[in-house]
Write a protein that holds these residues in place. Sequence first.
Motif, short mmCIF file in Angstrom:
data_model
loop_
_atom_site.label_atom_id
_atom_site.label_comp_id
_atom_site.label_asym_id
_atom_site.label_seq_id
_atom_site.Cartn_x
_atom_site.Cartn_y
_atom_site.Cartn_z
N SER A 42 69.27 36.74 61.53
CA SER A 42 68.06 36.06 61.08
C SER A 42 66.90 36.70 61.82
N PHE A 81 67.39 28.63 62.56
CA PHE A 81 68.25 28.13 61.50
C PHE A 81 67.81 26.74 61.04
N PHE A 87 68.69 33.62 56.34
CA PHE A 87 69.63 34.24 57.27
C PHE A 87 70.66 35.00 56.45
N VAL A 137 68.90 28.36 54.62
CA VAL A 137 69.48 27.13 55.17
C VAL A 137 69.20 25.98 54.20
N THR A 140 71.17 21.05 57.73
CA THR A 140 71.91 21.10 59.00
C THR A 140 72.30 19.69 59.40
N ILE A 149 75.58 24.31 59.93
CA ILE A 149 74.55 24.93 59.11
C ILE A 149 75.15 25.24 57.74
N GLY A 151 74.43 26.93 54.23
CA GLY A 151 73.52 27.88 53.61
C GLY A 151 73.78 28.04 52.13
#
Length: 176
Positions: A42, A81, A87, A137, A140, A149, A151
């Motif tokens: 990231s 994040f 990311f 993301v 979370t 996390i 994604g």
Amino acid sequence: MTNMTAPAPARGDASEFSEALDGRALRNTLGRFATGVTVVTSTTETGAPLGITANSFSSLSLEPALILWSLVLSSPNLAAFAEGRPFAVNILGAHQDELAMQFARPAVDKFAGVAHHANAQGVPLLAGALARLECRVEFTRIAGDHLLIVGRVQRFDTEEGEPLVFYQGNFQRVIA
């Protein structure tokens, strides 16, 4: 066979159960599960590239396309994040064990000598990885001492090769 069990916790009190387990024995037991090895990349809030070796990676859903990984809460990289941030997950090949170690250790510039390029969002993508998943993301959640996390996969690509595998505390090769 080793059987490390703890007495059942009182109803609604999971902490008693956790404290009764032998942490080293549990870690050794979890080490019996072979995992792939990734470097999650990231950028920091200032745009500097960052990378973290992670084997806590899993596919989560195909529709929508979601993946899951976790990061220890004590990591200085948590802000990278936050929800909505881009990311990438770089799935490493068998020839990339040194690269995995480079991103696992603290260093001022983990990308020194590492072949990579930035995607449209500025996220580093590692050359030679077996696969790269470019993500954002989705959300979370804190679970224990880690940040889970999730994604959403936006783009991906793959290359041929053997995977880098982590098993019982060491890198291993898959014998086909």
